[in-house]
Enzyme design. Structure first.
Site, PDB file in Angstrom:
ATOM      1  N   VAL A  30     -13.171   2.998 -23.196  1.00 25.77           N
ATOM      2  CA  VAL A  30     -12.962   4.319 -22.594  1.00 25.77           C
ATOM      3  C   VAL A  30     -11.788   4.266 -21.613  1.00 25.77           C
ATOM      4  O   VAL A  30     -10.916   5.139 -21.637  1.00 25.77           O
ATOM      5  CB  VAL A  30     -14.250   4.829 -21.908  1.00 25.77           C
ATOM      6  CG1 VAL A  30     -13.976   6.083 -21.089  1.00 25.77           C
ATOM      7  CG2 VAL A  30     -15.336   5.100 -22.948  1.00 25.77           C
ATOM      8  N   GLN A  33      -8.518   4.118 -23.497  1.00 25.38           N
ATOM      9  CA  GLN A  33      -8.178   5.410 -24.101  1.00 25.38           C
ATOM     10  C   GLN A  33      -7.763   6.431 -23.040  1.00 25.38           C
ATOM     11  O   GLN A  33      -6.846   7.213 -23.243  1.00 25.38           O
ATOM     12  CB  GLN A  33      -9.371   5.945 -24.904  1.00 25.38           C
ATOM     13  CG  GLN A  33      -9.101   7.233 -25.630  1.00 25.38           C
ATOM     14  CD  GLN A  33      -8.125   7.082 -26.778  1.00 25.38           C
ATOM     15  OE1 GLN A  33      -8.026   6.015 -27.388  1.00 25.38           O
ATOM     16  NE2 GLN A  33      -7.396   8.136 -27.085  1.00 25.38           N
ATOM     17  N   GLU A  34      -8.461   6.429 -21.912  1.00 25.29           N
ATOM     18  CA  GLU A  34      -8.225   7.434 -20.878  1.00 25.29           C
ATOM     19  C   GLU A  34      -6.919   7.218 -20.113  1.00 25.29           C
ATOM     20  O   GLU A  34      -6.173   8.162 -19.876  1.00 25.29           O
ATOM     21  CB  GLU A  34      -9.393   7.462 -19.877  1.00 25.29           C
ATOM     22  CG  GLU A  34     -10.663   8.066 -20.424  1.00 25.29           C
ATOM     23  CD  GLU A  34     -10.589   9.574 -20.579  1.00 25.29           C
ATOM     24  OE1 GLU A  34      -9.651  10.207 -20.079  1.00 25.29           O
ATOM     25  OE2 GLU A  34     -11.500  10.132 -21.223  1.00 25.29           O
ATOM     26  N   SER A  35      -6.672   5.986 -19.660  1.00 26.96           N
ATOM     27  CA  SER A  35      -5.549   5.768 -18.729  1.00 26.96           C
ATOM     28  C   SER A  35      -4.661   4.580 -19.078  1.00 26.96           C
ATOM     29  O   SER A  35      -3.715   4.297 -18.346  1.00 26.96           O
ATOM     30  CB  SER A  35      -6.102   5.545 -17.316  1.00 26.96           C
ATOM     31  OG  SER A  35      -6.812   4.306 -17.268  1.00 26.96           O
ATOM     32  N   TYR A 118     -10.199  11.064 -30.116  1.00 30.74           N
ATOM     33  CA  TYR A 118     -10.678  10.345 -28.938  1.00 30.74           C
ATOM     34  C   TYR A 118     -11.933   9.535 -29.280  1.00 30.74           C
ATOM     35  O   TYR A 118     -11.989   8.324 -29.034  1.00 30.74           O
ATOM     36  CB  TYR A 118     -10.967  11.364 -27.832  1.00 30.74           C
ATOM     37  CG  TYR A 118     -11.557  10.816 -26.563  1.00 30.74           C
ATOM     38  CD1 TYR A 118     -10.738  10.380 -25.535  1.00 30.74           C
ATOM     39  CD2 TYR A 118     -12.933  10.776 -26.368  1.00 30.74           C
ATOM     40  CE1 TYR A 118     -11.279   9.895 -24.350  1.00 30.74           C
ATOM     41  CE2 TYR A 118     -13.478  10.288 -25.193  1.00 30.74           C
ATOM     42  CZ  TYR A 118     -12.645   9.856 -24.186  1.00 30.74           C
ATOM     43  OH  TYR A 118     -13.186   9.367 -23.018  1.00 30.74           O
TER      44      TYR A 118
END
Length: 182
Positions: A30, A33-35, A118
């Site tokens: 996560v 993927q996010e940052s 995502y």
């Protein structure tokens, strides 16, 4: 473009994995993927930090500084676990990305290409990081002896044509063999 190393956050990730009962590899997927591991990341819509918490969500979770990796990961993992408990693994990831209201509205992963990609990307990275071979991940809620709801990640590892082994992730004991050939 700056490169960030997620291993800088291993201690925090491992601690939150144990505390909240989610696999560390899922948390890493996560964050990636996010940052991409940037603790100072800020999205065009205002999401902040490693796990890209929206300001209102961060406030609701008691995160005072969303750019502090420990606070951000703690809040992000708590929020992710809430969503997974409510919607299951795929729905929980979709809710983390697109909001719980959209998952409720569409009865699962919303028909938004960004959210579909995502969820797919995180599950793919999670599968790659947890084991080799063919994987079938499934999160289910099971009531343990103290009537608490726990999250179990079930994983089936296939061994050619000789049958398979089935393992499950237990937040207390790690991977456990639950059935299969010896």
């Amino acid at each position: 473009m700056a490169r960030f190393d997620l291993s800088d956050y291993d201690q925090i990730i491992e601690a939150k994995s144990k505390q909240y009962g989610l696999p560390a590899s899922l948390i890493r997927s996560v964050i990636q993927q996010e940052s991409r591991g940037n603790p100072n990341a800020k999205s065009p819509v205002g999401a902040q930090g490693l796990m890209q918490l929206m300001p209102e969500t961060a406030r609701d979770l008691g995160v005072k500084n969303p750019f502090n990796p420990a606070e951000n990961i703690d809040g992000g993992v708590r929020y992710l676990k809430q969503q997974i408990n409510k919607f299951g693994l795929e729905g929980g990831l979709a809710a983390y990305n697109a909001g719980a209201g959209n998952v409720q509205k569409y009865g699962g992963i919303p028909p938004f290409k960004e959210t579909q990609n995502y969820v797919s990307n995180i599950l793919s990275n999670f599968n790659k990081s947890t084991a080799s071979g063919s994987l079938n991940n499934q999160v289910s809620r099971e009531t343990n002896k103290s009537n608490q709801i726990g999250i179990w990640v079930q994983k089936r590892l296939f061994e050619g044509q000789s049958g398979g082994l089935c393992f499950r992730w237990c937040q207390c004991h790690g991977w456990e063999k639950v059935r299969g050939r010896n």
